[in-house]
Design a protein around this motif. Structure first.
Motif, PDB file in Angstrom:
ATOM      1  N   SER A 194      54.702  52.668  20.407  1.00 22.38           N
ATOM      2  CA  SER A 194      54.551  51.775  19.267  1.00 22.38           C
ATOM      3  C   SER A 194      53.340  50.849  19.393  1.00 22.38           C
ATOM      4  O   SER A 194      52.811  50.387  18.378  1.00 22.38           O
ATOM      5  N   ASN A 195      52.871  50.604  20.628  1.00 23.37           N
ATOM      6  CA  ASN A 195      51.709  49.719  20.792  1.00 23.37           C
ATOM      7  C   ASN A 195      50.391  50.387  20.403  1.00 23.37           C
ATOM      8  O   ASN A 195      49.360  49.726  20.303  1.00 23.37           O
ATOM      9  N   GLY A 196      50.420  51.713  20.222  1.00 31.27           N
ATOM     10  CA  GLY A 196      49.222  52.439  19.824  1.00 31.27           C
ATOM     11  C   GLY A 196      48.192  52.620  20.912  1.00 31.27           C
ATOM     12  O   GLY A 196      47.157  53.259  20.701  1.00 31.27           O
ATOM     13  N   LYS A 197      48.466  52.101  22.100  1.00 29.36           N
ATOM     14  CA  LYS A 197      47.513  52.172  23.210  1.00 29.36           C
ATOM     15  C   LYS A 197      47.848  53.275  24.205  1.00 29.36           C
ATOM     16  O   LYS A 197      46.995  53.667  25.008  1.00 29.36           O
ATOM     17  N   THR A 198      49.069  53.743  24.197  1.00 28.85           N
ATOM     18  CA  THR A 198      49.539  54.757  25.142  1.00 28.85           C
ATOM     19  C   THR A 198      50.449  55.737  24.417  1.00 28.85           C
ATOM     20  O   THR A 198      50.879  55.493  23.280  1.00 28.85           O
ATOM     21  N   GLY A 199      50.742  56.815  25.101  1.00 31.82           N
ATOM     22  CA  GLY A 199      51.699  57.781  24.570  1.00 31.82           C
ATOM     23  C   GLY A 199      52.374  58.501  25.714  1.00 31.82           C
ATOM     24  O   GLY A 199      51.926  58.426  26.872  1.00 31.82           O
ATOM     25  N   VAL A 200      53.450  59.172  25.400  1.00 34.72           N
ATOM     26  CA  VAL A 200      54.198  59.917  26.406  1.00 34.72           C
ATOM     27  C   VAL A 200      53.908  61.409  26.230  1.00 34.72           C
ATOM     28  O   VAL A 200      54.003  61.947  25.117  1.00 34.72           O
ATOM     29  N   VAL A 201      53.523  62.052  27.331  1.00 30.45           N
ATOM     30  CA  VAL A 201      53.239  63.484  27.361  1.00 30.45           C
ATOM     31  C   VAL A 201      54.337  64.161  28.172  1.00 30.45           C
ATOM     32  O   VAL A 201      54.614  63.764  29.305  1.00 30.45           O
ATOM     33  N   TYR A 202      54.964  65.178  27.581  1.00 28.36           N
ATOM     34  CA  TYR A 202      56.004  65.949  28.246  1.00 28.36           C
ATOM     35  C   TYR A 202      55.425  67.304  28.636  1.00 28.36           C
ATOM     36  O   TYR A 202      54.828  67.993  27.791  1.00 28.36           O
TER      37      TYR A 202
END
Length: 343
Positions: A117-125
């Motif tokens: 939600s912060n737009g700075k990071t994401g989760v990669v699976y």
């Protein structure tokens, strides 16, 4: 054209892509010796060729988590070089023993993406597979990591979170060919406790502790050719501290579990796991286990035991979460796995 590799950022991943990781590695007895020097690892099946042959194997295989670290380390430059944290694991299976002389390589499939939600990071699976020189898959596991974005204005991909099984069914565990515990030597293994002596819900305090040193955790991480910046570069974090590789905590806790689980000889399944809180040099790691399940197998004299392994920095035993459902601050690792044990 730039010749150096800054690593991938969140927006560089595509759902369904398969990444073949560089630098295959031939393992030898050297990996075992260093592994046993770094951790108090002394399960008999991985320590003695004679003991392993008496259990139906050709020789002592490489420690299960040592093999995991080699496969994991290959994936780091492509998956988690720019990771903020490695968040969790699921659906891990050790499919074939890894022997000294085997050459391991890795490949990963992107199975999920979700921007935070912060737009700075994401989760990669990803689902990572380790293969030997014959192309046989020796292990596979899913993991998910939080990765920085290069450009915070880059559009977010459609969120896809994979549906991962919470537990590997016991019948899907791969038992090494020839494994036979009917003539098992409990004196040489170090403890008399067999599969039948453990009951679901039992909690085992492994008693011993090891204080983590800065040099040792960096040596261990280099051994697996894991290049994640957070483990080496003190300028990578705002607090100037090097984050200890989560696998270092796993191996330390597994080795400490020998005291009480000396006969849980082979790890064959990873149901789930989380690095609950960061670990830094100076912390003293202790561990406790809870028996979550038991199953018989088709191999002679071999049972499967499902265990929760919890590593702590405060020596607490039996509690993982507070009343708010969040992990307690002293919990470093919460790991749910299957191991093989004599009936």
């Amino acid at each position: 054209m730039a010749k150096t590799n800054p690593g991938r950022f969140f927006e560089d991943y595509r759902l369904g892509e398969v990444i073949r990781h560089a630098v295959p590695r031939t393992v030898s007895g050297g990996e075992r010796a260093l592994y046993h020097a770094l951790y108090p690892a002394r399960h008999a099946l991985h320590s003695s060729d004679v003991f392993a042959r008496d259990c139906g194997l050709a020789a002592a295989p490489l420690d299960d988590w040592a093999a995991f670290h080699v496969v994991f380390g290959k994936s780091v430059p492509d998956v988690s070089l720019n990771a903020v944290a490695n968040l969790g694991y699921a659906e891990g299976r050790w499919l074939k023993p890894v022997w000294p002389g085997d050459t391991l390589r890795s490949e990963s499939e992107v199975i999920g993406l979700k921007q935070n939600s912060n737009g700075k990071t994401g989760v990669v699976y990803v689902r990572t597979r380790g293969l030997n020189q014959d192309g046989d898959v020796v292990m596979e596991f899913c993991r998910w990591v939080m990765v920085r974005k290069r450009d915070v204005d880059a559009p977010a991909p459609d969120a896809v979170v994979p549906d991962l099984a919470p537990v590997i069914p016991a019948e899907d565990l791969a038992i090494p060919g020839g494994l036979d515990f009917t003539g098992y030597d409990f004196t040489l293994s170090g403890e008399p406790h067999r599969w039948a002596d453990y009951h679901v819900g039992e909690v085992i305090d492994h008693v011993d502790g090891v204080t983590v040193e800065e040099a040792e955790h960096m040596l261990a991480t280099r051994l697996w050719q894991n290049t994640a910046k957070v483990h080496f570069d003190a300028t990578n974090r705002a607090d100037g501290r090097r984050l200890i590789y989560g696998g270092h905590v796993i191996s330390m806790a597994r080795a400490l579990s020998f005291n009480g689980l000396a006969n849980a000889q082979m790890v064959v399944g990873l149901n789930g796991g989380a690095h609950a809180n960061p670990c830094f040099a100076g912390a003293t790691i202790r561990a406790w286990s809870e028996v979550l399940g038991k199953a018989e197998t088709a191999a002679p004299g071999v049972g499967a035991i499902r265990l929760r392994l919890v590593a702590t920095s405060d020596g607490s035993v039996g509690r993982r979460r507070g009343e708010d459902g969040k992990y307690l601050p002293g919990v470093l690792l919460d790991l749910d796995y299957w191991a093989l044990m004599p009936l």
